[in-house]
Write an enzyme that holds these catalytic residues in place. Sequence first.
Site, PDB file in Angstrom:
ATOM      1  CE1 TYR A  15      -3.180  -2.482   0.559  1.00  0.00           C
ATOM      2  CE2 TYR A  15      -4.373  -0.483   1.170  1.00  0.00           C
ATOM      3  CZ  TYR A  15      -4.355  -1.864   1.013  1.00  0.00           C
ATOM      4  OH  TYR A  15      -5.955  -2.905   0.543  1.00  0.00           O
ATOM      5  CE  LYS A  53       1.736 -18.424  -2.622  1.00  0.00           C
ATOM      6  NZ  LYS A  53       0.574 -19.019  -2.672  1.00  0.00           N
ATOM      7  CG  ASP A 107      -1.860 -20.401  -0.890  1.00  0.00           C
ATOM      8  OD1 ASP A 107      -1.574 -20.421  -0.238  1.00  0.00           O
ATOM      9  OD2 ASP A 107      -2.104 -21.130  -2.568  1.00  0.00           O
ATOM     10  CG  ASP A 125      -8.579  -4.557   1.375  1.00  0.00           C
ATOM     11  OD1 ASP A 125      -9.225  -3.805   2.314  1.00  0.00           O
ATOM     12  OD2 ASP A 125      -8.195  -4.404  -0.088  1.00  0.00           O
ATOM     13  CG  ASP A 128     -13.506  -7.122   2.098  1.00  0.00           C
ATOM     14  OD1 ASP A 128     -13.566  -5.944   3.218  1.00  0.00           O
ATOM     15  OD2 ASP A 128     -14.326  -6.249   0.958  1.00  0.00           O
TER      16      ASP A 128
HETATM   17  C1  IPM Z   1     -10.091  -1.267   4.066  1.00  0.00           C
HETATM   18  C2  IPM Z   1     -11.009  -0.150   2.722  1.00  0.00           C
HETATM   19  C3  IPM Z   1      -9.388   0.077   2.699  1.00  0.00           C
HETATM   20  C4  IPM Z   1      -8.216  -0.096   2.391  1.00  0.00           C
HETATM   21  C5  IPM Z   1      -9.944   1.282   1.078  1.00  0.00           C
HETATM   22  C6  IPM Z   1     -11.079   1.947   0.270  1.00  0.00           C
HETATM   23  C7  IPM Z   1      -8.229   2.412   0.628  1.00  0.00           C
HETATM   24  O1  IPM Z   1     -10.626  -1.803   1.554  1.00  0.00           O
HETATM   25  O2  IPM Z   1     -10.311  -0.210   4.955  1.00  0.00           O
HETATM   26  O3  IPM Z   1     -10.330  -2.141   4.269  1.00  0.00           O
HETATM   27  O4  IPM Z   1      -8.548  -0.908   1.230  1.00  0.00           O
HETATM   28  O5  IPM Z   1      -7.857  -0.269   3.588  1.00  0.00           O
HETATM   29 MG    MG Z   2     -10.865  -3.230   2.453  1.00  0.00          MG
END
Ligand code: IPM
Ligand code: MG
Length: 357
Positions: free
Chosen positions: A142, A191, A223, A247, A251
């Site tokens: 990042y 990884k 993975d 990240d 999710d």
């Molecule tokens: C998160 C989001 C952010 C990230 C984006 C919006 C930059 O996806 O907080 O998980 O990737 O950190």
């Molecule tokens: Mg995110």
Amino acid sequence: MEKNIALLRGDGIGPEIVDSAVKVLEVVAEKFGHTFNFMPYLIGGAAIDETGNPLPQETIDGCLAADSVLLGAVGGPKWDTMPANLRPEKGLLGIRAAMGLYTNLRPAKLYPALKDECPLRADIVAQGFDLMMVRELTGGIYFGERGRREGKHGPEAYDTEAYSVMEVERIARAAFESARKRRKNVISIDKANVLETSRLWRETIHRIAEEYPDVTCTDMLVDNAAMQLVRRPSQFDVVVTSNMFGDILSDEASQITGSIGMLPSASLGATNRGLYEPIHGSAPDIAGQNKANPIATILSAAMMLRYAFDMMDEADCIEKAVDAVLNDGIRTADIVGSSGIAPIGCVEMTEEVIKRL
Ligand code: IPM
Ligand code: MG
């Protein structure tokens, strides 16, 4: 106690959900005899529209001066075509960096009341899960060097993943400390069969693990981790991983809880000030329609009370009210699933939580 809280409402549903959390915090303040002063600052697309900059200096100064920061979400189609340094996301990444928030705590657990929303098989759901994702937040790909150049096959782009020993050490400590307060188990995700940064990551995690003999620590390749999260999520207690892997996996973890609208997060640095935000995005498709689920932001406010202000009873009070709402079968649209319950709006959900504080 008196505390100054900077509010970064941001874009899309950001303003609605932050206002919900503020209403809850105001009731908690009254109930427990505290004073919370709320100071709004611009970030993301809203800041671009007003100042041309996704992270105005005034916002950075305000957040650094505050006792803590509550954020909604940033981004939306309106700003998707802006150049990279003028995108709303740049505001979020910038404030994380400016406040030195290298630890991102993302708890994900299955609420018994929402188990029908969990997309996993019934026998897996029956085992339940309760994990804490500890994501490194200010390093890795990042923040590495990136750009465009002429390559072997013509124009190309590159992003760089770099991790220093120091960065891995401090996130490792955050993970082990967090494990000590939970089930004393850390799984480090990397990884290392391919990436040099992952090999340094693994080596460093193992060295820090020796300082925590009471905590078990194992490695898992990313993975495999993506697979294990849906195969047997109950095996995870604390998960520690890099910015990018965290990240993606957070999710995935959120989805198996039933809704991304439920998950809070805390971003912490060397001080306990921190920034608190839901892990979901700005949901531009439902913005301004009173449809958003405010629970992730309300739970983020509870994390703020616990981590930044040491207000344990106050935090418990909010979390119990959310449990009660869910147990009473009250749902926003994202968590009705196939239950046949008529969903209520963001404002109404906030009122229901407040009623149960
Ligand atoms: C998160 C989001 C952010 C990230 C984006 C919006 C930059 O996806 O907080 O998980 O990737 O950190
Ligand atoms: Mg995110």
